[in-house]
Design a protein around this motif. Sequence first.
Motif, PDB file in Angstrom:
ATOM      1  N   UNK A   1       0.821  -1.220   0.000  1.00 23.83           N
ATOM      2  CA  UNK A   1       0.000   0.000   0.000  1.00 23.83           C
ATOM      3  C   UNK A   1       0.854   1.269   0.000  1.00 23.83           C
ATOM      4  N   UNK A   2       1.988   1.225   0.664  1.00 27.18           N
ATOM      5  CA  UNK A   2       2.844   2.419   0.716  1.00 27.18           C
ATOM      6  C   UNK A   2       3.381   2.723  -0.688  1.00 27.18           C
ATOM      7  N   UNK A   3       3.866   1.699  -1.378  1.00 28.29           N
ATOM      8  CA  UNK A   3       4.425   1.952  -2.724  1.00 28.29           C
ATOM      9  C   UNK A   3       3.327   2.311  -3.716  1.00 28.29           C
ATOM     10  N   UNK A   4       2.104   1.826  -3.491  1.00 22.91           N
ATOM     11  CA  UNK A   4       0.995   2.189  -4.391  1.00 22.91           C
ATOM     12  C   UNK A   4       0.705   3.686  -4.302  1.00 22.91           C
ATOM     13  N   UNK A   5       1.118   4.312  -3.199  1.00 24.16           N
ATOM     14  CA  UNK A   5       0.851   5.743  -3.012  1.00 24.16           C
ATOM     15  C   UNK A   5       2.049   6.627  -3.346  1.00 24.16           C
TER      16      UNK A   5
ATOM     17  N   UNK B   1      -2.627  11.466  -3.868  1.00 25.84           N
ATOM     18  CA  UNK B   1      -3.746  11.697  -2.949  1.00 25.84           C
ATOM     19  C   UNK B   1      -4.516  10.410  -2.691  1.00 25.84           C
ATOM     20  N   UNK B   2      -4.355   9.414  -3.550  1.00 22.71           N
ATOM     21  CA  UNK B   2      -5.119   8.170  -3.428  1.00 22.71           C
ATOM     22  C   UNK B   2      -4.859   7.448  -2.109  1.00 22.71           C
TER      23      UNK B   2
ATOM     24  N   UNK C   1      -7.774   4.019  -4.608  1.00 23.83           N
ATOM     25  CA  UNK C   1      -9.054   4.676  -4.846  1.00 23.83           C
ATOM     26  C   UNK C   1      -8.997   6.083  -4.279  1.00 23.83           C
ATOM     27  N   UNK C   2     -10.032   6.858  -4.545  1.00 24.17           N
ATOM     28  CA  UNK C   2     -10.005   8.258  -4.107  1.00 24.17           C
ATOM     29  C   UNK C   2     -10.017   8.356  -2.588  1.00 24.17           C
ATOM     30  N   UNK C   3     -10.575   7.364  -1.917  1.00 27.25           N
ATOM     31  CA  UNK C   3     -10.495   7.318  -0.457  1.00 27.25           C
ATOM     32  C   UNK C   3     -10.435   5.848  -0.028  1.00 27.25           C
TER      33      UNK C   3
END
Length: 419
Positions: A290-294, A321-322, A384-386
Motif C-alpha cells: 500500500x505504501x508503494x501504491x501511493x 492523494x489516493x 481509490x479516491x479514499x
Amino acid sequence: MKILVVGTGAREHALVRALSLDPSVTALHAAPGNPGIGALATLHPVDQLDGPAVAALATELGVDLVVVGPEAPLVAGVADAVRAAGIPVFGPSGEGARLEGSKAFAKEVMAAAGVPTAEPRVVTDAADVAAALDAFGAPYVVKEDGLAAGKGVVVTSDRAEALAHAEACLAKEGGAVVVEEYLDGPEVSLFVLCDGTDVVPLVPAQDFKRAHDGDEGPNTGGMGAYSPLPWAPDGLVEEVVERVAKPTVAEMARRGTPFSGVLYCGLALTSKGVRVVEFNARFGDPETQVVLARLATPLAGVLLASATGTLADLPPLEWRDDAAVTVVVASEGYPASPRSGDPIEGVDDADAVPGVHVLHAGTAIVDGALVSAGGRVLSVTATGTDLAAARTAAYAGVDRISLAGSHHRSDIAAAAAAH
Ligand code: AMP
Ligand code: GLY
C-alpha cells in the motif's frame, strides 16, 4: 539503471512493480522471484540466502543496484557480500539487521538510544520465566529472541500458555526469550529510509496481523494493510523520526555499524504515548504493497540514495492523494499448516478491476498452470479516491479469484474507511 531484487514475496513483487514504472530503470532482474515478478523481471534461480552467489549474479549482470527484500538474507549477510563486490545495495549489513534478528539486541540499542519501548526482561533460564511473567502481570507478552516470521510472539492472558511458549523458545538451541510489558493501543507501521546517517520517512500504514476478522486467531505475517491512517494523530511521523529513527541510526553509527536500508518502526500508540513494539530491518509485508501504491516519486533513485549515503540530497518525496488497501489471500491451513498445489484462477479478472493490481507471494507455475505454493498466496491491492473506494475495489478483486480452501479477512480497513 539496472536493478536486481532479491526475494520471493508480494513485497518484492510490489518493489519490482514500482521499479518497472520508473523510467530510469532499464533492466530488472530478480533472484529467485515468483511467477508474478517474472512478468516484469528476468528471474534467476539463485539461493537468496547465499551471499557470494547473489554477489556473483549481480556482478555478472552488471547491475547498478541490488535491493534485498526479506529479513533472512539480510541477517545472513547477503548485503555485506554484495557491498564487498563493490555494488550499491539497498539493505543493512548483517550487523545492522540484528535490529530485527535479535529482539534482545534491539532492546539494548533502544535503551542506549533512549527510544520509548515496552520494558523488557531477557530470560535464558527456564527457572526465571515465571518470575518475569509475574513481574509484568497479564496480559503476558512472550517473544522468541530470533527470527520467527511474526509467529514467535504470544500475547495472552493465559499464564499457562505464556509459560509453555517461553519454555518452547528456551528449548531451542541457544534459546532466549523476551518477556515484556503489554502495550495497549492501535499499531502503526512506519518505514524510515536510512543511509547510515540521514533518515527519510515514508507514509504510515496499518497491518492486520491476526488471521481472522475482528483480530481473532493466531498471529500471521500479515493479512492486509491500508494507508493513509485517517485516525492517526497529527505530528506522528515527525515524532517517530525525532524520538525513534534518528536516535537509533545515531546509536548504530556510534557502535561502528551504521544502519542503511529501511528501519521499519512497528509502533503502538499507547495511552502513555508512542512506543516501539518492534524494529524490522526491511520493508513490511503487506504494508509495502500500500505504501508503494501511493508513492509518486520514482522508486529507483530513492533506494539508490539510501544505498549510497546520499539521502540528504534527495528532493522531498511526493505522494499521491489516493488511498490504498491490500487484502492477502491465504491458503487453506495458513498459518499453522498451509496447503500448497491448489490451482489459482481469476488473477487476470481481478487485475482488470479498475484500480486493482494483484501481487504474487506463494505462487508457482506447475505444468503451465498457476498454483499455490505457500501460506500467503496473493496480495490483492487497490487504490481509490479514499479508503472506502480502495477497499471496495480490493474486495471486488478478491471476489474474482478462486483458490480452493483459501481464506482472507473481510474487515481490512473497514473501521478506518468508516472513520
Ligand atoms: P512482533 O513480532 O514483536 O512484531 O510482535 C507481533 C505482534 O504481537 C505485534 O504486532 C503486536 O500485535 C503483538 N505484540 C508484540 N509486542 C507486544 C506488546 N508489548 N504488547 C502488546 N502486543 C504486542
Ligand atoms: N507486516 C509485518 C511484517 O512485515 O513483519
